[in-house]
Design a protein around this motif. Structure first.
Motif, PDB file in Angstrom:
ATOM      1  N   LEU A  80       0.814  -1.217   0.000  1.00 38.41           N
ATOM      2  CA  LEU A  80       0.000   0.000   0.000  1.00 38.41           C
ATOM      3  C   LEU A  80       0.847   1.266   0.000  1.00 38.41           C
ATOM      4  CD1 LEU A  80      -2.838  -1.037   2.496  1.00 38.41           C
ATOM      5  CD2 LEU A  80      -2.835  -1.135  -0.007  1.00 38.41           C
ATOM      6  N   LYS A  81       2.141   1.141   0.235  1.00 39.40           N
ATOM      7  CA  LYS A  81       3.026   2.308   0.242  1.00 39.40           C
ATOM      8  C   LYS A  81       3.561   2.628  -1.152  1.00 39.40           C
ATOM      9  CE  LYS A  81       4.546   1.473   4.993  1.00 39.40           C
ATOM     10  NZ  LYS A  81       5.707   1.210   5.891  1.00 39.40           N
ATOM     11  N   SER A  82       3.089   1.900  -2.159  1.00 37.60           N
ATOM     12  CA  SER A  82       3.487   2.110  -3.561  1.00 37.60           C
ATOM     13  C   SER A  82       5.000   2.113  -3.742  1.00 37.60           C
ATOM     14  CB  SER A  82       2.900   3.432  -4.085  1.00 37.60           C
ATOM     15  OG  SER A  82       1.503   3.425  -3.995  1.00 37.60           O
ATOM     16  N   PRO A  83       5.668   1.037  -3.344  1.00 41.66           N
ATOM     17  CA  PRO A  83       7.124   0.994  -3.508  1.00 41.66           C
ATOM     18  C   PRO A  83       7.520   0.896  -4.977  1.00 41.66           C
ATOM     19  CG  PRO A  83       6.298  -1.142  -2.818  1.00 41.66           C
ATOM     20  CD  PRO A  83       5.129  -0.210  -2.770  1.00 41.66           C
ATOM     21  N   ASP A  84       8.743   1.314  -5.257  1.00 39.78           N
ATOM     22  CA  ASP A  84       9.297   1.218  -6.606  1.00 39.78           C
ATOM     23  C   ASP A  84       9.852  -0.197  -6.773  1.00 39.78           C
ATOM     24  OD1 ASP A  84      10.617   1.390  -9.003  1.00 39.78           O
ATOM     25  OD2 ASP A  84      11.584   3.307  -8.574  1.00 39.78           O
ATOM     26  N   VAL A  85       9.013  -1.121  -7.221  1.00 36.11           N
ATOM     27  CA  VAL A  85       9.391  -2.535  -7.265  1.00 36.11           C
ATOM     28  C   VAL A  85      10.496  -2.779  -8.287  1.00 36.11           C
ATOM     29  CG1 VAL A  85       8.536  -4.884  -7.515  1.00 36.11           C
ATOM     30  CG2 VAL A  85       7.038  -3.121  -6.571  1.00 36.11           C
ATOM     31  N   GLU A  86      10.437  -2.096  -9.436  1.00 36.19           N
ATOM     32  CA  GLU A  86      11.478  -2.280 -10.445  1.00 36.19           C
ATOM     33  C   GLU A  86      12.844  -1.890  -9.892  1.00 36.19           C
ATOM     34  OE1 GLU A  86      10.846  -0.952 -14.440  1.00 36.19           O
ATOM     35  OE2 GLU A  86       8.671  -1.007 -14.193  1.00 36.19           O
ATOM     36  N   SER A  87      12.889  -0.797  -9.139  1.00 36.60           N
ATOM     37  CA  SER A  87      14.154  -0.368  -8.539  1.00 36.60           C
ATOM     38  C   SER A  87      14.639  -1.379  -7.510  1.00 36.60           C
ATOM     39  CB  SER A  87      13.978   1.006  -7.887  1.00 36.60           C
ATOM     40  OG  SER A  87      15.162   1.400  -7.219  1.00 36.60           O
ATOM     41  N   LEU A  88      13.720  -1.906  -6.724  1.00 34.09           N
ATOM     42  CA  LEU A  88      14.099  -2.912  -5.734  1.00 34.09           C
ATOM     43  C   LEU A  88      14.662  -4.163  -6.407  1.00 34.09           C
ATOM     44  CD1 LEU A  88      11.105  -2.682  -3.217  1.00 34.09           C
ATOM     45  CD2 LEU A  88      13.496  -2.138  -2.735  1.00 34.09           C
ATOM     46  N   VAL A  89      14.003  -4.614  -7.472  1.00 30.12           N
ATOM     47  CA  VAL A  89      14.427  -5.824  -8.169  1.00 30.12           C
ATOM     48  C   VAL A  89      15.817  -5.643  -8.771  1.00 30.12           C
ATOM     49  CG1 VAL A  89      13.986  -7.234 -10.214  1.00 30.12           C
ATOM     50  CG2 VAL A  89      12.126  -6.745  -8.609  1.00 30.12           C
ATOM     51  N   THR A  90      16.041  -4.539  -9.446  1.00 28.47           N
ATOM     52  CA  THR A  90      17.327  -4.330 -10.120  1.00 28.47           C
ATOM     53  C   THR A  90      18.465  -4.043  -9.139  1.00 28.47           C
ATOM     54  OG1 THR A  90      16.751  -2.007 -10.481  1.00 28.47           O
ATOM     55  CG2 THR A  90      16.286  -3.554 -12.260  1.00 28.47           C
ATOM     56  N   CYS A  91      18.138  -3.441  -7.967  1.00 27.23           N
ATOM     57  CA  CYS A  91      19.180  -3.135  -6.981  1.00 27.23           C
ATOM     58  C   CYS A  91      19.547  -4.340  -6.131  1.00 27.23           C
ATOM     59  CB  CYS A  91      18.731  -2.000  -6.062  1.00 27.23           C
ATOM     60  SG  CYS A  91      18.726  -0.377  -6.828  1.00 27.23           S
ATOM     61  N   CYS A  92      18.549  -5.186  -5.860  1.00 34.49           N
ATOM     62  CA  CYS A  92      18.756  -6.245  -4.869  1.00 34.49           C
ATOM     63  C   CYS A  92      19.081  -7.604  -5.471  1.00 34.49           C
ATOM     64  CB  CYS A  92      17.515  -6.363  -3.974  1.00 34.49           C
ATOM     65  SG  CYS A  92      17.117  -4.840  -3.075  1.00 34.49           S
ATOM     66  N   LEU A  93      18.456  -7.947  -6.602  1.00 37.93           N
ATOM     67  CA  LEU A  93      18.662  -9.272  -7.180  1.00 37.93           C
ATOM     68  C   LEU A  93      19.946  -9.314  -8.004  1.00 37.93           C
ATOM     69  CD1 LEU A  93      15.036 -10.222  -8.262  1.00 37.93           C
ATOM     70  CD2 LEU A  93      16.343 -11.137  -6.347  1.00 37.93           C
ATOM     71  N   ARG A  94      20.624 -10.438  -7.984  1.00 41.45           N
ATOM     72  CA  ARG A  94      21.904 -10.547  -8.678  1.00 41.45           C
ATOM     73  C   ARG A  94      21.883 -11.566  -9.805  1.00 41.45           C
ATOM     74  NH1 ARG A  94      26.540  -9.372  -4.146  1.00 41.45           N
ATOM     75  NH2 ARG A  94      25.614  -7.394  -3.498  1.00 41.45           N
ATOM     76  N   GLU A  95      20.728 -12.082 -10.113  1.00 43.69           N
ATOM     77  CA  GLU A  95      20.603 -12.898 -11.312  1.00 43.69           C
ATOM     78  C   GLU A  95      20.142 -11.997 -12.448  1.00 43.69           C
ATOM     79  OE1 GLU A  95      21.483 -15.915 -11.409  1.00 43.69           O
ATOM     80  OE2 GLU A  95      21.415 -16.666  -9.355  1.00 43.69           O
ATOM     81  N   SER A  96      20.136 -12.530 -13.666  1.00 37.16           N
ATOM     82  CA  SER A  96      19.640 -11.761 -14.793  1.00 37.16           C
ATOM     83  C   SER A  96      18.178 -11.429 -14.585  1.00 37.16           C
ATOM     84  CB  SER A  96      19.803 -12.564 -16.085  1.00 37.16           C
ATOM     85  OG  SER A  96      19.055 -11.963 -17.116  1.00 37.16           O
ATOM     86  N   ALA A  97      17.799 -10.213 -14.900  1.00 37.92           N
ATOM     87  CA  ALA A  97      16.402  -9.809 -14.775  1.00 37.92           C
ATOM     88  C   ALA A  97      15.594 -10.158 -16.015  1.00 37.92           C
ATOM     89  CB  ALA A  97      16.321  -8.300 -14.528  1.00 37.92           C
ATOM     90  N   ASP A  98      16.224 -10.733 -17.018  1.00 41.36           N
ATOM     91  CA  ASP A  98      15.537 -11.059 -18.268  1.00 41.36           C
ATOM     92  C   ASP A  98      15.044 -12.507 -18.208  1.00 41.36           C
ATOM     93  OD1 ASP A  98      14.788 -11.647 -20.863  1.00 41.36           O
ATOM     94  OD2 ASP A  98      16.264 -10.291 -21.713  1.00 41.36           O
ATOM     95  N   LEU A  99      13.741 -12.687 -18.030  1.00 44.68           N
ATOM     96  CA  LEU A  99      13.179 -14.033 -17.890  1.00 44.68           C
ATOM     97  C   LEU A  99      13.391 -14.873 -19.139  1.00 44.68           C
ATOM     98  CD1 LEU A  99       9.793 -13.235 -16.141  1.00 44.68           C
ATOM     99  CD2 LEU A  99      11.859 -14.129 -15.112  1.00 44.68           C
ATOM    100  N   LYS A 100      13.376 -14.234 -20.285  1.00 46.87           N
ATOM    101  CA  LYS A 100      13.427 -14.966 -21.548  1.00 46.87           C
ATOM    102  C   LYS A 100      14.764 -15.642 -21.764  1.00 46.87           C
ATOM    103  CE  LYS A 100      12.665 -14.294 -26.507  1.00 46.87           C
ATOM    104  NZ  LYS A 100      12.326 -13.315 -27.559  1.00 46.87           N
ATOM    105  N   TYR A 101      15.835 -14.992 -21.294  1.00 47.44           N
ATOM    106  CA  TYR A 101      17.169 -15.501 -21.605  1.00 47.44           C
ATOM    107  C   TYR A 101      17.907 -16.052 -20.380  1.00 47.44           C
ATOM    108  CZ  TYR A 101      16.301 -13.004 -25.906  1.00 47.44           C
ATOM    109  OH  TYR A 101      15.740 -12.557 -27.073  1.00 47.44           O
TER     110      TYR A 101
END
Length: 605
Positions: A214-235
């Protein structure tokens, strides 16, 4: 003649305790109070002199006021953001030196001690928080430590969080779910987090988003900053399989947070380089050319046994002592190739991969004896360029956070060839030989079984339990709170064995033992490491490094304690036993695995 009849007497510490006790009993008599302190919910009458003596904040305040008034007396009424209840507890501490800390008052006392510049009280708060830290409160303790500038507690809390992030211990807590978005990014982007896989980070994101959607977080920013695998599901088949596992698992995967992460992953095409998580313990080695190397001797990965050279020190030094504290590597003393001893202190930070000059030691020498404990370094003794011990009696303490040295009471019976180790607030000075040797022509040199203990809190030396076997040039280390004394030599006291020496075995003083030292018959020093033995230890490992004989110039052999005996360390062979380097000092350094990886040249990866 009259002076011969004069005698000086003292009641010692009894006098001070009686005076403080008397002042404490009289403190509530307003007629003896000459000051007033305004607080949030009232005011308290105080004795200005005693308050200034026990609290640096008030000492500075009253001295400044006295200067401003040109010596004219004036009652100050400072206003403090402290409650009367908290201030009364602090006054009790000033009068008695005792305080009771609990979960209800710790934050108020820590905040007040920080405001009033009461470093001793602040350190007691730090000790209390370190003692109660657990998965449920570690994030809150880290926030307190950062807010009130407690660097030792910050380091301790960060290490605790990194080690307990595995198995989702921290993620399950209410503190984690209540993190701000920025603090979540800071936490999940750390290199040192111990995780089974990046799936643990994905889990943490989903748990947090389910609470904070409900706090409208920036999920894309969280994903790209925190995750260390490729963010591209297709490849990225590996990550795709992880997401499939998520869909098949139990809640919270079938939840809004999981859907938010999936949507963010589909939208972004940003590829983040894969950086290894977790920490690595490596061997830091100082050579005789002024270089410091990190050797990966404990892992079995691609770079097991390989070494990497750290950036040059601020001032090149040969034969400094290496010591680790607070996540930093310190190089103490040493000198130049002309044989001139120096007193430099240099600190290496693994996170910035850089050296910093610190306050110099009070004396100059090569290879000072050094141990570390609770954010402090303790040094004594030292050598000349040829590694012959110098009769240095100083005993000095260095606060790595305040960057200050302080002289402590000297060791009552300073000896050469002694070993030194620290455990549970006590520094052990072990064995050795007197500086005054037996007369020339004596068939034996003296070796002692004496142990002296410096109690850090009380700042006094006391006699410790005697060793089972006399020795000098032994090595000593603290492993899980137990003191191990390893190797060393003593003369074979037999008329037909003049000049011969015996390599001694291992003894241990267990922290729970009331019977003194115990001989460890299964831990006899290996003959390959019997000379110039160095012992290094942490809670996981005990490692010894030494030489076959006193004539071998370069070769160092490395062994690790395995069960009840010593085993070879396969990862050490490529550099320690290759004979290509002459190392003078060692330390065990824990650093993020990614920081170690970053040190390797790109063409070696």
């Amino acid at each position: 003649m009259a002076n011969m009849n004069r005698q000086e007497y003292s009641t010692g510490s009894l006098h001070a305790s009686r005076i403080l006790g008397g002042l404490a009993s009289l403190r509530r008599l307003e007629v003896l109070c000459d000051g007033n302190v305004k607080l949030i919910d009232g005011s308290v009458k105080v004795s200005r002199a005693l308050l200034a003596a026990g609290c640096p904040y008030f000492r500075v305040l009253y001295e400044f006021e006295e200067d401003a008034q040109q010596g004219l007396h004036r009652t100050a009424e400072p206003m403090l953001e402290i409650t009367c209840k908290t201030f009364e507890v602090i006054l009790d501490f000033i009068y008695t030196g005792h305080i009771v800390l609990d979960i209800e008052n710790i934050q108020d006392i820590l905040q007040a001690s920080d405001l009033l510049l009461m470093t001793e009280l602040k350190e007691l708060c730090v000790q209390y928080l370190m003692g109660i830290i657990e998965a449920e409160n570690c994030l809150g303790i880290l926030e307190l430590a950062q807010r009130f500038s407690c660097p030792r507690l910050v380091c301790f809390a960060k290490d605790f969080i990194c080690q307990h992030f595995k198995y989702r211990e921290v993620v399950r807590t209410e503190e984690f779910r209540n993190l701000s978005e920025e603090r979540l990014k800071d936490l999940l982007s750390q290199d040192g987090l111990a995780v089974k896989s990046e799936l643990d980070i994905l889990t943490a994101l989903v748990v947090w988003l389910n609470t904070n959607q409900l706090k409208s977080p920036d999920v894309e920013s969280l994903v790209t900053c925190c995750l260390r695998e490729s963010a591209d599901l297709k490849y990225d088949p590996k990550f795709q399989r992880a997401l499939q596992d998520l869909r098949a698992a139990t809640p919270p995967w079938d939840s809004p947070g999981a859907m938010m992460v999936l949507d963010a992953l589909k939208k972004t095409r940003r590829i983040r380089s894969i950086r290894e998580r977790g920490t690595k313990t490596v061997l830091a080695c100082g050579d005789d050319e002024g270089g410091v190397y990190l050797v990966d001797i404990l892992s079995s990965g691609k770079y097991s046994g390989s070494h990497v050279k750290l950036p040059p020190m601020c001032i090149p030094r040969i034969k400094p002592s290496l010591l680790v504290e607070g996540g930093y590597l310190f190089a103490l003393g040493g000198g130049n190739k002309s044989g001139e001893a120096k007193n430099d202190v240099q600190r290496y930070d693994p996170l910035s991969n850089s050296w910093t000059l610190m306050a110099p030691m009070p004396f100059a020498c090569f290879l000072p004896m050094a141990v570390s404990y609770a954010g402090k370094l303790y040094i004594t003794g030292g050598c000349d360029i040829n590694e012959s011990e110098l009769q240095i009696t100083n005993f000095e303490e260095f606060d790595i956070y305040a960057n200050k040295w302080r002289t402590l009471p000297p060791i009552p019976n300073m000896r050469h060839g002694a070993a030194m180790a620290v455990s549970d607030g006590k520094i052990y000075f072990i064995g050795g030989s007197p500086w005054i040797e037996l007369p020339d022509g004596s068939p034996y040199y003296r070796v002692l079984d004496a142990v002296e203990i410096f109690c850090i809190k009380e700042e006094i030396w006391v006699a410790g339990p005697q060793l089972k076997e006399r020795r000098r040039h032994a090595a000593a280390a603290n492993h899980k709170g137990d003191i191990y004394v390893i190797g060393g030599i003593r003369p074979l006291e037999c008329p037909s064995a003049q000049g011969r020496t015996k390599v001694t075995g291992t003894e241990t003083l267990f922290k729970e033992s009331q019977m003194g030292w115990t001989s460890m018959t299964n831990l006899q020093i290996p003959l390959e490491a019997k000379y110039k033995t160095v012992a290094l230890a942490n809670n996981e490992h005990v490692i010894i490094i030494g030489k076959n004989d006193n004539f071998t110039f370069m070769r160092d052999n490395c062994f690790i304690m395995v069960g009840s005996g010593w085993g070879l360390v396969p990862g050490a062979e490529s550099i320690l036993t290759s004979g290509t380097k002459y190392f003078c000092s060692y330390a065990l350094l824990s650093l993020p695995s990614a920081a170690m990886h970053d040190l390797y040249p790109e063409d070696s990866l």
